[in-house]
Motif scaffolding. Structure first.
Motif, PDB file in Angstrom:
ATOM      1  N   TYR A  87      30.048 -24.623  39.217  1.00  0.00           N
ATOM      2  CA  TYR A  87      29.299 -25.260  38.126  1.00  0.00           C
ATOM      3  C   TYR A  87      30.081 -26.480  37.646  1.00  0.00           C
ATOM      4  O   TYR A  87      30.696 -26.470  36.572  1.00  0.00           O
ATOM      5  N   PRO A  88      30.089 -27.546  38.443  1.00  0.00           N
ATOM      6  CA  PRO A  88      30.946 -28.708  38.174  1.00  0.00           C
ATOM      7  C   PRO A  88      30.602 -29.486  36.909  1.00  0.00           C
ATOM      8  O   PRO A  88      31.423 -30.292  36.458  1.00  0.00           O
ATOM      9  N   ASP A  89      29.438 -29.252  36.328  1.00  0.00           N
ATOM     10  CA  ASP A  89      29.071 -29.945  35.094  1.00  0.00           C
ATOM     11  C   ASP A  89      29.338 -29.099  33.858  1.00  0.00           C
ATOM     12  O   ASP A  89      29.031 -29.519  32.737  1.00  0.00           O
ATOM     13  N   ALA A  90      29.907 -27.920  34.029  1.00  0.00           N
ATOM     14  CA  ALA A  90      30.141 -27.016  32.909  1.00  0.00           C
ATOM     15  C   ALA A  90      31.304 -27.469  32.038  1.00  0.00           C
ATOM     16  O   ALA A  90      32.163 -28.247  32.463  1.00  0.00           O
ATOM     17  N   LEU A  91      31.313 -26.955  30.818  1.00  0.00           N
ATOM     18  CA  LEU A  91      32.433 -27.165  29.895  1.00  0.00           C
ATOM     19  C   LEU A  91      33.238 -25.872  29.796  1.00  0.00           C
ATOM     20  O   LEU A  91      32.673 -24.776  29.839  1.00  0.00           O
ATOM     21  N   PHE A  92      34.556 -26.019  29.633  1.00  0.00           N
ATOM     22  CA  PHE A  92      35.446 -24.865  29.599  1.00  0.00           C
ATOM     23  C   PHE A  92      36.295 -24.889  28.334  1.00  0.00           C
ATOM     24  O   PHE A  92      36.858 -25.930  27.981  1.00  0.00           O
ATOM     25  N   ILE A  93      36.361 -23.721  27.684  1.00  0.00           N
ATOM     26  CA  ILE A  93      37.134 -23.579  26.449  1.00  0.00           C
ATOM     27  C   ILE A  93      38.178 -22.487  26.653  1.00  0.00           C
ATOM     28  O   ILE A  93      37.827 -21.329  26.940  1.00  0.00           O
ATOM     29  N   LEU A  94      39.448 -22.852  26.512  1.00  0.00           N
ATOM     30  CA  LEU A  94      40.518 -21.859  26.540  1.00  0.00           C
ATOM     31  C   LEU A  94      40.789 -21.452  25.097  1.00  0.00           C
ATOM     32  O   LEU A  94      41.512 -22.113  24.368  1.00  0.00           O
ATOM     33  N   ASN A  95      40.155 -20.362  24.676  1.00  0.00           N
ATOM     34  CA  ASN A  95      40.377 -19.848  23.325  1.00  0.00           C
ATOM     35  C   ASN A  95      41.699 -19.080  23.317  1.00  0.00           C
ATOM     36  O   ASN A  95      41.934 -18.223  24.164  1.00  0.00           O
ATOM     37  N   THR A  96      42.557 -19.410  22.375  1.00  0.00           N
ATOM     38  CA  THR A  96      43.888 -18.833  22.381  1.00  0.00           C
ATOM     39  C   THR A  96      44.356 -18.547  20.960  1.00  0.00           C
ATOM     40  O   THR A  96      43.652 -18.838  19.991  1.00  0.00           O
ATOM     41  N   ARG A  97      45.532 -17.943  20.843  1.00  0.00           N
ATOM     42  CA  ARG A  97      46.110 -17.618  19.544  1.00  0.00           C
ATOM     43  C   ARG A  97      47.582 -17.281  19.763  1.00  0.00           C
ATOM     44  O   ARG A  97      48.087 -17.366  20.887  1.00  0.00           O
ATOM     45  N   ASN A  98      48.269 -16.852  18.716  1.00  0.00           N
ATOM     46  CA  ASN A  98      49.647 -16.409  18.855  1.00  0.00           C
ATOM     47  C   ASN A  98      49.701 -15.214  19.818  1.00  0.00           C
ATOM     48  O   ASN A  98      48.981 -14.236  19.644  1.00  0.00           O
ATOM     49  N   LYS A  99      50.560 -15.298  20.808  1.00  0.00           N
ATOM     50  CA  LYS A  99      50.607 -14.272  21.857  1.00  0.00           C
ATOM     51  C   LYS A  99      50.975 -12.896  21.309  1.00  0.00           C
ATOM     52  O   LYS A  99      50.361 -11.883  21.675  1.00  0.00           O
ATOM     53  N   LEU A 103      48.687  -9.473  21.497  1.00  0.00           N
ATOM     54  CA  LEU A 103      49.118  -8.209  22.094  1.00  0.00           C
ATOM     55  C   LEU A 103      48.927  -7.047  21.122  1.00  0.00           C
ATOM     56  O   LEU A 103      48.444  -5.970  21.500  1.00  0.00           O
ATOM     57  N   GLN A 104      49.295  -7.263  19.878  1.00  0.00           N
ATOM     58  CA  GLN A 104      49.142  -6.212  18.871  1.00  0.00           C
ATOM     59  C   GLN A 104      47.672  -5.889  18.632  1.00  0.00           C
ATOM     60  O   GLN A 104      47.295  -4.724  18.472  1.00  0.00           O
ATOM     61  N   VAL A 142      52.009  -1.334  29.981  1.00  0.00           N
ATOM     62  CA  VAL A 142      50.755  -2.062  29.788  1.00  0.00           C
ATOM     63  C   VAL A 142      51.014  -3.332  28.988  1.00  0.00           C
ATOM     64  O   VAL A 142      50.510  -4.412  29.325  1.00  0.00           O
ATOM     65  N   MET A 143      51.794  -3.224  27.933  1.00  0.00           N
ATOM     66  CA  MET A 143      52.086  -4.390  27.101  1.00  0.00           C
ATOM     67  C   MET A 143      52.779  -5.477  27.913  1.00  0.00           C
ATOM     68  O   MET A 143      52.507  -6.672  27.758  1.00  0.00           O
ATOM     69  N   SER A 144      53.666  -5.063  28.798  1.00  0.00           N
ATOM     70  CA  SER A 144      54.363  -6.021  29.653  1.00  0.00           C
ATOM     71  C   SER A 144      53.400  -6.680  30.640  1.00  0.00           C
ATOM     72  O   SER A 144      53.472  -7.895  30.887  1.00  0.00           O
ATOM     73  N   ILE A 145      52.485  -5.887  31.197  1.00  0.00           N
ATOM     74  CA  ILE A 145      51.485  -6.426  32.121  1.00  0.00           C
ATOM     75  C   ILE A 145      50.614  -7.459  31.412  1.00  0.00           C
ATOM     76  O   ILE A 145      50.361  -8.555  31.931  1.00  0.00           O
ATOM     77  N   TRP A 146      50.144  -7.103  30.219  1.00  0.00           N
ATOM     78  CA  TRP A 146      49.303  -8.040  29.464  1.00  0.00           C
ATOM     79  C   TRP A 146      50.052  -9.328  29.134  1.00  0.00           C
ATOM     80  O   TRP A 146      49.494 -10.423  29.215  1.00  0.00           O
ATOM     81  N   ALA A 147      51.311  -9.206  28.747  1.00  0.00           N
ATOM     82  CA  ALA A 147      52.108 -10.389  28.413  1.00  0.00           C
ATOM     83  C   ALA A 147      52.256 -11.308  29.621  1.00  0.00           C
ATOM     84  O   ALA A 147      52.132 -12.541  29.506  1.00  0.00           O
ATOM     85  N   ALA A 152      50.624 -16.246  32.748  1.00  0.00           N
ATOM     86  CA  ALA A 152      50.127 -16.783  34.012  1.00  0.00           C
ATOM     87  C   ALA A 152      48.771 -17.470  33.821  1.00  0.00           C
ATOM     88  O   ALA A 152      48.552 -18.580  34.339  1.00  0.00           O
ATOM     89  N   HIS A 153      47.874 -16.828  33.092  1.00  0.00           N
ATOM     90  CA  HIS A 153      46.537 -17.392  32.909  1.00  0.00           C
ATOM     91  C   HIS A 153      46.596 -18.726  32.171  1.00  0.00           C
ATOM     92  O   HIS A 153      45.971 -19.708  32.591  1.00  0.00           O
ATOM     93  N   HIS A 154      47.334 -18.782  31.084  1.00  0.00           N
ATOM     94  CA  HIS A 154      47.422 -20.030  30.320  1.00  0.00           C
ATOM     95  C   HIS A 154      48.026 -21.152  31.166  1.00  0.00           C
ATOM     96  O   HIS A 154      47.538 -22.291  31.136  1.00  0.00           O
ATOM     97  N   ALA A 155      49.067 -20.841  31.907  1.00  0.00           N
ATOM     98  CA  ALA A 155      49.699 -21.866  32.740  1.00  0.00           C
ATOM     99  C   ALA A 155      48.749 -22.354  33.832  1.00  0.00           C
ATOM    100  O   ALA A 155      48.646 -23.570  34.087  1.00  0.00           O
ATOM    101  N   GLN A 156      48.045 -21.447  34.468  1.00  0.00           N
ATOM    102  CA  GLN A 156      47.145 -21.816  35.562  1.00  0.00           C
ATOM    103  C   GLN A 156      45.937 -22.600  35.060  1.00  0.00           C
ATOM    104  O   GLN A 156      45.506 -23.566  35.702  1.00  0.00           O
ATOM    105  N   VAL A 157      45.378 -22.203  33.919  1.00  0.00           N
ATOM    106  CA  VAL A 157      44.234 -22.927  33.355  1.00  0.00           C
ATOM    107  C   VAL A 157      44.651 -24.343  32.963  1.00  0.00           C
ATOM    108  O   VAL A 157      43.943 -25.319  33.267  1.00  0.00           O
TER     109      VAL A 157
END
Length: 203
Positions: A87-99, A103-104, A142-147, A152-157
């Motif tokens: 979908y080359p005409d799409a818009l992308f939003i990386l919604n983020t917050r304090n890591k 996690l909490q 699990v917490m370590s996996i999520w972290a 990785a996701h933020h860096a790759q995006v």
């Protein structure tokens, strides 16, 4: 018009979904029926070599591309590069917050089982308990996996969309003004900024 919210759940996805709807967009959030979850549909399409939005074409905006049960864990937001290609005409939003806060929030979040679903217990237990059960690992792991997934996701995006400010924006739900998102989406739709509010917080 396609708008993909490609951050993780517990990063304001419900608030963004309700903002999209208030602004007149046909928005899909998490699931589209008791047995049809966005993440499952997208991953099945990907595995079947079909466009990821097959069966979901009617929507304008997509958020909370996540599914977790005691035996199945999907993060379809990780397919952002496939969505971009298809979908080359799409818009992308990386919604983020304090890591750390994210996690909490994920660890504490609990859902409710919805009658009629073919996945009984899909949302029973905390998100942390369900992920530990799914992977067969201690909750601390699990917490370590999520972290690690977060990093990785933020860096790759960020790398993938570098220099594409016309198609990509990073929006911190805790610190960025809603005007930043409205300005980004203005080329496609008029955002009702008065509808921006916190929804579905984890206590």
């Amino acid at each position: 018009m396609k708008i993909f919210t490609i951050g993780f759940n517990k990063c304001g996805t419900t608030s963004l979904h309700r903002l999209y709807k208030a602004s007149g967009l046909h928005s899909a959030h998490w699931r589209v029926s008791p047995d049809a979850y966005l993440a499952q549909i997208m991953v099945r399409n990907w595995m079947g070599h079909r466009p990821l939005l097959t069966g979901l074409e009617a929507f304008d905006a997509y958020s909370d591309l996540f599914y977790l049960s005691g035996s199945n864990y999907l993060e379809a937001n990780r397919l952002f590069d496939v969505l971009d290609r298809q979908y080359p005409d799409a818009l992308f939003i990386l919604n983020t917050r304090n890591k750390t806060a994210w996690l909490q929030s994920r660890a504490r979040h609990r859902g409710t089982t919805h009658p009629g679903t073919t996945h009984p217990g899909t949302e029973s237990g905390s998100m942390l308990e369900r992920k530990a059960s799914c992977f067969g690992v201690p909750e601390e792991e699990v917490m370590s996996i999520w972290a690690d997934q977060w990093d990785a996701h933020h860096a790759q995006v960020r790398l993938h969309f570098r220099g594409q400010q016309h198609r990509f924006v990073e929006f911190d739900i805790e610190t960025d003004p809603i005007g930043k998102l409205a300005a980004f989406l203005d080329r496609r739709c008029k955002i009702q900024t008065s509808a921006w509010a916190q929804h579905n917080p984890t206590g």
